[in-house]
Design a protein around this motif. Sequence first.
Motif, PDB file in Angstrom:
ATOM      1  N   ARG A  47      -4.966   4.878   1.372  1.00  0.00           N
ATOM      2  CA  ARG A  47      -5.951   5.922   1.674  1.00  0.00           C
ATOM      3  C   ARG A  47      -6.907   5.468   2.775  1.00  0.00           C
ATOM      4  O   ARG A  47      -7.235   6.234   3.693  1.00  0.00           O
ATOM      5  CB  ARG A  47      -6.712   6.280   0.404  1.00  0.00           C
ATOM      6  N   LYS A  91      -3.346   0.689  -3.864  1.00  0.00           N
ATOM      7  CA  LYS A  91      -3.350   2.154  -3.844  1.00  0.00           C
ATOM      8  C   LYS A  91      -4.465   2.687  -2.962  1.00  0.00           C
ATOM      9  O   LYS A  91      -4.281   3.658  -2.220  1.00  0.00           O
ATOM     10  CB  LYS A  91      -3.491   2.680  -5.271  1.00  0.00           C
ATOM     11  N   ALA A 123       0.828  -1.205   0.000  1.00  0.00           N
ATOM     12  CA  ALA A 123       0.000   0.000   0.000  1.00  0.00           C
ATOM     13  C   ALA A 123       0.861   1.253   0.000  1.00  0.00           C
ATOM     14  O   ALA A 123       0.543   2.251  -0.661  1.00  0.00           O
ATOM     15  CB  ALA A 123      -0.933  -0.014   1.210  1.00  0.00           C
ATOM     16  N   GLY A 139       0.423   3.825  -2.999  1.00  0.00           N
ATOM     17  CA  GLY A 139      -0.491   4.901  -2.652  1.00  0.00           C
ATOM     18  C   GLY A 139       0.133   6.251  -2.367  1.00  0.00           C
ATOM     19  O   GLY A 139      -0.594   7.240  -2.254  1.00  0.00           O
TER      20      GLY A 139
END
Length: 819
Positions: free
Chosen positions: A100, A96, A36, A40
């Motif tokens: 968040r 990605k 991630a 991201g």
Amino acid sequence: TRPHGCCAAAFSTFLLEKTRVVRIAPGERNYHVFYALLAGLKPLEAAELSLLHEPAVPGGTLRPLGPKAFAYTSCAAEQPTSSSAAALAAEAKRDKAALRDIGRALDALGLAHYEQWQAWQVLAAILHLGNVQLAAKASPDGSASDTAELRDAAAVTAAATLLGLTADAVSGVLLTRCIRAGSDFVTTPNSAPAAGLLRDGLAKALYSRLFERVVAGINRSPAICGADGVDAGAAAGDGELSGRPFIGMLDIFGFEDFEINSLEQLLINYSNEHLQAIFNEIIFAAAQAEAVEEGVPPPTFDAEAVSNSSTLALFSTPHRGLFSLLNEECVFPKGTDASFSDKFAAANKDNPRLTVLPPAAGKSRGASFAVSHYAGSVVYSSAGFLVKNKDPFSEDLLVLLRGSKAPYVSSLFAPPPADQQARAGRRGFRGVVGTYASELDQLLRVIAGSRAHFVRCVKPNTFKAARRFERDVVLRQLRCGGVLEAVRVFSSGYPDRLPIREFVGTYRALVPALELPPAGAAGAATAADRRACADILRALGFGDGSVALGKTKVFLAAGVVAQCRARRDAKVATCVVACQAGARGLLARQGTREARSRQQARAREEAREREIEALAARQEAERAAARDAANARAAVLRAREEEARRREEAEAAEAAARAARQSASWEARGAELAAVNASLASESGRKQAELRAQLDRLTQLLRVAEEKSANLESALSQERAVAGAQEAELQASVSMWRDEAGLAAQRERQAVQMAAARLSQADEKAGELRDEAAFFRARFQELVLSFARGDGEVGPPPGPPPARVGGKAGGASNLLDGI
């Protein structure tokens, strides 16, 4: 304040698999947060963490680094779970979005953005540490030495910068170790394998301390502690939840059996063995308690067959269990994995759950042994047991990290309080297994004092696809989750226990002569219900060994309910066939009546259609007669119209002939007028020629007079002025004449047009034109005569009179022509 609400919550760490940070099994991934983080981060954030590709050319585009760029995540990148490009793209998209989601969750839990960014820095430093390449330093003779050296200084620099350290300090701690000799400290070089263990140990320690810090921060957040500020995390860590009502959720993976099983799989399976023992105990206790409550003799169980106490003893027995022997071997200066395996096999050779395998039969190098768990036999490789239990972390690294310039990193490795250090010193060496065992004991005490419920999650396939069932995958999960073992335990007595009233109501149809007894209070079973239940069971042929009647329930052995259901289904099928026959006969009769009704309606409809066709034929005949009469009247009207048209054409032809005759007369009159105009034009041309010749002679005479007499110049100038005035007057007269002549021509044309339009006034108009032509001829003659009489005539200059040619009229004509 909230007797029916949740006051607080807490998270506790349990067996964090630190080895996964530095080593990934084939087909698996590292912790999701690494992927991630790589997918991201924004470009500027990735650049600050040194997670961007260097451009191939100056000024080129910077691209984020992917999992393949780092050693700790490249194994999963090279062996994806799905080979399709679409699946890989979807996985990258999920990674990605995961960062968040993690940020939003931490925001909701109250963790500051600064602390989140510090955590991202530590994770990025772990990735860079994995890229630190260590190799044996070449000796002068070309052979490999025992001294390690760095092959990638950039990775060390990036990791050190993110940790608030210097690259030289990190390199020195990895490549050398400080040994205390008496009162002095001696620095010796590390070998390449030892330096690699230190590097991996640093990465695991960073991740472990960071994980504990995040969990502690979540437990301290208001969203978790609640409005009253209860620090449930601290209470859970100290085992002080017994005095508080709480709901605990233990999320642990089921039984593990990989290609290569090591200490991590052994500890997880040991935990599952304990949980299975608790599950078996709960199942047995529930079965025994229900039987006693119903007045049924408790079923006899083969306790040894369903008990896993011998498996648990293989791990936790003091002085000869695996945990005790492993900690003991870690304390010995020359302890090895092989010596530990030998001691463990010798100490537990009589345990039926242990099988020592020769080296060739193991799934990896080193000694191997198999343990018969409740879900099956698992082969463990003892290679690396001592290192994993020691979880080596250099004291030099600890001192270096405590002195980091990054406050967040130094706080992760802050020394514990003095009382904890004192307790740790009194306990001596515990290792990973010792710490794990104490945490597991604490967890088991909490579970023992609680009312436990079990939830088994089963994945139907490994592709996360809908409507796809893989039998082997599901069966393996059921076996590893202990479900099959639970079924076996429960089916050893009376697995099916039904309320007597429900059993009688369900299966009374199998005994038609039996009358359903009246219901007791609140549907409770009565003596009549129990007698009816016994009658049904005797009628079906079930003896005392397969059934037992309790106070409110009937206890059925394995297979009894299945037979009852099969007989009831057969009975119901017979009744259903009879009902279907009656229903089908009724439907057939209804269909016959409906078909007859449709036939009669169709006959009525056909008769009505024939009447409509006859009426339409009559109407068509009447319309045909009306059309014939209308056609006859139309023929008469057309004949009359044709006659009227012929009369109109005759009248039009006569009018055209009359117009032609009138047009011929008009053309003759026009020709006459054209002849008159031609004669006038020729006369005018002759007069103009004469005037032009006279003017030429006068001009010559004037030129001679100018040469002969200069003194008469002024007089001549005056006379010329007078002559100019006369010429202007004559020019005005001529212009007026020309205008009148043009007007006469215009009127002549108008007369011709009006003659064509007005046939009745042609003669009168022609007379007017002749009068006008005579008037213009007279007027022209008057003008010529008035000019010839000398009105405004310029006298000849002094000297002999000029010769007269053609009289005054000819001079006037010449003068007019010159003008």
